[in-house]
Write an enzyme that holds these catalytic residues in place. Structure first.
Site, mmCIF file in Angstrom:
data_model
loop_
_atom_site.group_PDB
_atom_site.id
_atom_site.type_symbol
_atom_site.label_atom_id
_atom_site.label_comp_id
_atom_site.label_asym_id
_atom_site.label_seq_id
_atom_site.Cartn_x
_atom_site.Cartn_y
_atom_site.Cartn_z
ATOM 1 N N ASP A 31 38.984 17.539 70.360
ATOM 2 C CA ASP A 31 39.822 18.740 70.661
ATOM 3 C C ASP A 31 40.543 18.096 71.859
ATOM 4 O O ASP A 31 40.034 17.181 72.715
ATOM 5 C CB ASP A 31 38.779 19.757 71.098
ATOM 6 C CG ASP A 31 39.705 20.882 71.899
ATOM 7 O OD1 ASP A 31 40.663 21.382 71.323
ATOM 8 O OD2 ASP A 31 39.100 21.465 72.942
ATOM 9 N N ASP B 143 35.185 21.809 73.022
ATOM 10 C CA ASP B 143 34.496 22.752 74.040
ATOM 11 C C ASP B 143 34.869 24.312 74.063
ATOM 12 O O ASP B 143 34.284 25.236 74.643
ATOM 13 C CB ASP B 143 34.964 22.590 75.523
ATOM 14 C CG ASP B 143 36.519 22.684 75.675
ATOM 15 O OD1 ASP B 143 37.482 22.740 74.653
ATOM 16 O OD2 ASP B 143 37.017 23.041 76.838
ATOM 17 N N ASP C 84 36.628 25.611 68.403
ATOM 18 C CA ASP C 84 35.943 24.272 67.852
ATOM 19 C C ASP C 84 34.666 24.482 67.148
ATOM 20 O O ASP C 84 34.242 23.357 66.627
ATOM 21 C CB ASP C 84 35.724 23.385 69.198
ATOM 22 C CG ASP C 84 37.084 23.082 69.947
ATOM 23 O OD1 ASP C 84 38.168 22.882 69.270
ATOM 24 O OD2 ASP C 84 36.866 23.127 71.203
#
Length: 642
Positions: free
Chosen positions: A341, A536, A540
């Site tokens: 990410d 995080d 995600d």
């Protein structure tokens, strides 16, 4: 190898999944068996009591071994329509063979070693059953419904219908997906799309359930049923992935069914053919066959992975990397691709000023403009304002009357002049040099704001969510290991490409919706093989579950940490590359142990054929090799060179 993993504890054998809930009773029985074995060992001479204690030890400590050995072999063989034995049945038969030839102590010791290793493996793996209660808590439960007479009442979100009108006040969690009817605000959508910079919203713009409203207030019209919102889809994807995943087989699990089948074929053939080939009596042939079965019992093999894995997990835990199961660490060495990410994982998660320009050659004028700018921004409650103030701290406070209009920026009067800060689209009179710089910074994925005096743009400030300090180093390490790296972001493609270029990442995928992140992970798995994911945010979570190994950043959301297989505390990306080094070392040590275990078995088999092996030698070889394998595994407690 199948590139999947589970959200539940399972044992994979011969391509089948076996769920075992051992509970507390087998552990109690194991220690009862251990106590019986020690009591029998202390009895100095052979007698009935000693024999009965050894038999009790075998049956008590090996209760779950026996049940899983015969029960799972029958169940899996019927299910797959082929013979699929497991190592439990081999250990059970080895203990039975030792008992038949009168060596009850050896049979009990075999069972105790194997059962102990089995419980240790359960401890190392853990249940790892993912809870999504924290995610459900983030799902809005109430909304302010505007009635026909203009009054508002609080209602449950799941009672809302498409077309209902809602009131959203400053600081509210937006209850469901919809479109703004009137009013303006700034909305933090990071929980949905991962974008670090809140978005300005006004009439006609779409808003998403579970996102956080800023300082403004607005009315909105519901456009989706509560079960069809983007956030609801995220929850649904996580649930589906948790239910459908099965653990990737570890090295020992892959070897197990083949090894057991081979032993179960070889031992009876050995007993039946030895009298004809070697001229032994049937009694000697049976005895040697039982010794062979015991020799082939993989005590050292059973200890090849678990102590080493526990040592690796302990090593990493001391350095801020928490693994939720041994198989995840064991399989980390085999990853072929890593997806990251962007916001909060590869980047700091907040914008900083990267460039600025003021259209003047007079240093004092520039200094005055910066002071006015910082004084204006001091009145704003916005991440961009925080970034500007971090770059240009407000000095002597100027007495300014600042007007803050959502969608129009900041306006202030000072010394008879009008100053304005806002998005480039709000301004018309812009010098060519500033326009060119704006286009350059925009291509670099930066957010640009203009500063104007009396409607003429005199400066610009460019901001960006910059990579964190460890990102480039970790990407370089992964590339050196021939591991493909990908950045997945909900931000615009240009923004993602700009960050990717700075850190040297192989691939950037931008404008990704949360529900599509897990699909990208699946594509990476098909193209490259075993894939890890680092993230995080709530957005995600599906991708973390879909990945073979999911890593959550320690400062991330509860749901990301809940569904991940490992957690990097303190958001230190370098700990990921350290974990990979530990996994590679673990892989090396486990294979050393497997080869050594198999060599010991081969040596015992040869000695048995030559008539140079008896039970005493077998015990010494088993215990000695098992101890050496465990000590070799404990080397992973030592730090790995970073």
């Amino acid at each position: 190898m199948e590139h999947t993993h589970t959200k539940e504890h399972t044992h994979e054998q011969g391509g089948c999944d076996h769920e075992h809930s051992h509970g507390n009773m087998p552990v109690v029985l194991f220690f009862a068996g251990l106590a019986a074995y020690l009591a029998a060992f202390l009895i100095p001479e052979e007698n009935l009591l000693r024999t009965l204690l050894y038999i009790f030890s075998m049956l008590s400590a090996g209760q779950h071994v026996i049940i899983e050995g015969f029960g799972d072999t029958v169940k899996d063989s019927l299910k797959q329509k082929k013979f699929l034995p497991n190592v439990h049945i081999l250990m059970t038969l080895a203990a039975l063979g030792a008992s038949i030839i009168g060596d009850f102590d050896e049979g009990a010791l075999l069972i105790l070693i194997f059962a102990g290793a089995h419980f240790l493996e359960d401890y190392a793996e853990g249940k790892s059953k993912r809870e999504i209660t924290n995610l459900l808590k983030m799902n809005p439960t109430e909304a302010r419904l505007i009635q026909k007479d203009g009054t508002t009442i609080s209602v449950a979100v799941d009672t809302l219908k498409i077309g209902d009108t809602l009131q959203v006040l400053n600081g509210d969690q937006i209850p469901t997906d919809g479109v703004i009817v009137s009013g303006t605000s700034v909305v933090d959508e990071s929980s949905i799309n991962g974008e670090s910079i809140p978005k300005e919203k006004s009439a006609g713009d779409f808003v998403f359930g579970s996102t956080i409203n800023g300082n403004g207030s607005f009315t909105m019209e519901v456009t989706k049923d509560s079960q069809d919102t983007v956030f609801a889809k995220i929850i649904q994807l996580v649930k589906q992935s948790q239910n459908n995943m099965s653990k990737t087989a570890t090295k020992i699990k892959l070897l197990e069914p083949k090894y057991v089948t081979a032993v179960l074929i070889i031992v009876p053939l050995f007993i039946l053919t030895a009298p004809f080939i070697l001229g032994w009596s049937w009694e000697l042939s049976f005895y040697r066959g039982m010794v062979l079965l015991i020799s082939a019992s993989p005590c050292a093999l059973a200890a090849s992975a678990v102590p080493a894995t526990l040592s690796g997990i302990s090593n990493l835990a001391k350095r801020g990397v928490l693994f939720k199961g041994g198989s995840y660490l064991a399989n980390l060495a085999d990853i072929k691709a890593v997806a990251f990410d962007k916001t909060g994982t590869l980047t700091e998660g907040k914008p900083v000023v990267t460039d600025y320009y003021f259209h003047t050659e007079n240093a004092q004028v520039e200094k005055d403009w910066i002071q006015i700018l910082s004084s204006m921004e001091k009145t704003a409650n916005h991440p961009l304002a925080a970034a500007i103030l971090a770059k240009f701290p407000a000095g002597n406070d100027l007495s300014l009357e600042v007007s803050n209009e959502i969608g129009k920026g900041l306006t202030a009067e000072y010394a008879g002049q009008t100053f304005r800060v806002g998005k480039p689209e709000l301004f018309e009179n812009t010098p060519v040099i500033i326009e060119r710089k704006k286009e350059q910074y925009a291509l670099e994925g930066k957010t640009v704001v203009y500063f104007a005096e009396n409607a003429e743009v005199v400066g610009l400030i460019a901001m960006m969510d910059v990579p964190n300090q460890q990102a480039e180093e970790v990407i370089n390490y992964l590339k050196a290991q021939n591991i493909h790296t990908t950045m997945i972001t909900g931000d615009a493609e240009k923004t993602g490409q700009a960050v990717g270029k700075l850190i040297g990442i192989d691939e950037v995928v931008g404008n990704v919706l949360p529900e599509n992140k897990s699909q990208i992970i699946k594509e990476q798995q098909q193209q490259y093989g075993m894939t890890a994911m680092l993230g995080d945010g709530v957005n995600d979570a599906p991708a973390l579950v879909a990945a073979d190994i999911g890593f959550a950043m320690g400062d991330g959301t509860d749901i990301a940490i809940d569904v991940a297989d490992a957690v990097l505390m303190k958001n230190d990306l370098k700990k990921f590359s350290y974990a990979h080094k530990v996994a590679k070392r673990l892989n090396k040590i486990v294979w050393q142990n497997i080869i050594f275990s198999m060599l010991i078995v081969a040596m015992l088999v040869i000695l048995n054929l030559l008539g140079k092996m008896d039970i005493a030698i077998g015990v010494i070889a088993h215990e000695g090799s098992t101890l050496l394998v465990i000590l070799n595994g404990l080397r992973l407690l030592l730090p790995v060179k970073e």
